[in-house]
Write an enzyme that holds these catalytic residues in place. Structure first.
Site, PDB file in Angstrom:
ATOM      1  N   THR A  14      -0.329 -12.967  18.792  1.00 46.00           N
ATOM      2  CA  THR A  14      -1.421 -13.842  19.247  1.00 46.00           C
ATOM      3  C   THR A  14      -0.842 -15.004  20.050  1.00 46.00           C
ATOM      4  OG1 THR A  14      -2.750 -13.277  17.313  1.00 46.00           O
ATOM      5  CG2 THR A  14      -3.365 -15.279  18.468  1.00 46.00           C
ATOM      6  N   LYS A  17      -8.932 -10.042  13.851  1.00 43.97           N
ATOM      7  CA  LYS A  17      -8.620  -8.621  14.061  1.00 43.97           C
ATOM      8  C   LYS A  17      -9.333  -7.758  13.027  1.00 43.97           C
ATOM      9  CE  LYS A  17      -4.068  -9.494  16.020  1.00 43.97           C
ATOM     10  NZ  LYS A  17      -2.645  -9.590  15.702  1.00 43.97           N
ATOM     11  N   LEU A  72      -0.670 -18.228  13.602  1.00 42.19           N
ATOM     12  CA  LEU A  72      -1.177 -17.223  14.538  1.00 42.19           C
ATOM     13  C   LEU A  72      -0.265 -16.011  14.370  1.00 42.19           C
ATOM     14  CD1 LEU A  72      -1.867 -19.263  17.817  1.00 42.19           C
ATOM     15  CD2 LEU A  72      -3.521 -18.444  16.135  1.00 42.19           C
ATOM     16  N   ASP A  73      -0.826 -14.817  14.490  1.00 44.81           N
ATOM     17  CA  ASP A  73       0.007 -13.619  14.375  1.00 44.81           C
ATOM     18  C   ASP A  73       1.072 -13.627  15.469  1.00 44.81           C
ATOM     19  OD1 ASP A  73      -1.659 -12.780  12.358  1.00 44.81           O
ATOM     20  OD2 ASP A  73      -2.931 -11.604  13.707  1.00 44.81           O
ATOM     21  N   LYS A  74       2.098 -12.810  15.242  1.00 43.70           N
ATOM     22  CA  LYS A  74       3.210 -12.788  16.198  1.00 43.70           C
ATOM     23  C   LYS A  74       2.727 -12.466  17.623  1.00 43.70           C
ATOM     24  CE  LYS A  74       7.694 -10.651  16.795  1.00 43.70           C
ATOM     25  NZ  LYS A  74       8.619  -9.632  16.331  1.00 43.70           N
TER      26      LYS A  74
END
Ligand code: URA
Length: 239
Positions: A106, A188, A102-104
């Site tokens: 998210t 995104k 997961l992105d930082k």
């Protein structure tokens, strides 16, 4: 047959040197008999107990975390805190890794395990394990966006996305996005391509596993055997 110290250390509850000490103190029993040496061979089917408590010599560990914003989905980083830092020490020693990133920024459901085979299957698009995300966007998503997602987007950079589900919520400033793949920044990028950049993103589920909403951001718990079974069933149906 495996060395007792190796088996016990693999549970993540003790380091090898702690196991040695436990054995020396006579606190480890194998089938009721005090272990003589840390390196003695033992069969995983035998009952090993420490201080009289049987030790589950589990092969793999599965953890569900509610990932907080600001933490990297990685196993280590020189400068930044990773989700591994949120686990306790015994689990950190087990060598768990996040199943997909997961992105930082998210938040939400992140699965961590040391079961490489199951992780691989969960991430393979052919396993059809849906991941559901809740997104808040700048703008309003609508039925046209949903139709474009269903048809399969081709992004400006040529990335071909598999057909995906998009469900606008309330006034369209929030939506549910369901993907069965997980390319870099995919949600995104897909929403930005439709002119609705993501402001906030949270993963709600992965296949049959929903985020346990009793977990506050940063909290985690081990999966129940039933939950692990659900995951195994989800991937075995298509493999
Ligand atoms: N898609 C994204 O864009 N970011 C995530 O963290 C997960 C899916």
């Amino acid at each position: 047959m495996e060395r007792l110290d190796k088996l016990l250390a693999s549970t993540g509850q003790w380091s090898r040197s702690q196991v040695k000490e436990l054995v020396r103190q006579g606190r480890v029993r194998v089938d009721g008999i005090a272990a003589g040496k840390p390196e003695q061979k033992c069969d995983p089917a035998q009952t090993v107990a420490v201080d009289g408590v049987p030790v589950g010599l589990q092969k793999f560990v599965y953890v569900m975390m509610n990932k907080p914003a600001g933490w990297l989905s990685a196993t280590e980083d020189k400068r930044q805190q990773t989700v591994l830092d949120l686990l306790d020490k015994p689990l950190q020693r087990r060598g768990l890794f996040p199943v997909g990133r997961l992105d930082k920024d998210t938040t939400g459901l992140l699965l961590l395990t040391d079961d490489g085979e199951l992780a691989h299957r969960l991430l393979a698009p052919r396993s059809h394990v849906d991941k559901v995300y809740l997104a808040r966007v700048d703008g309003r998503v609508n039925e046209e966006d949903a139709a474009a997602f269903r048809a399969g987007l081709v992004l400006d950079d040529g990335l071909e996305c598999l057909p995906a589900d998009l469900q606008p919520l309330e006034d369209g400033s929030r939506c549910l996005v369901t993907l069965r793949e997980g390319k870099f920044h995919q949600v995104k990028r897909m929403l930005a391509f439709r002119g609705k950049p993501v402001l906030e993103l949270k993963r709600l589920s992965m296949g049959p596993l929903g985020l346990d909403e009793t977990l506050a951001p940063g909290q985690w718990r081990e999966l129940s055997e039933r939950e692990v079974e659900f995951l195994r069933t989800a991937v075995s149906e298509r493999n």
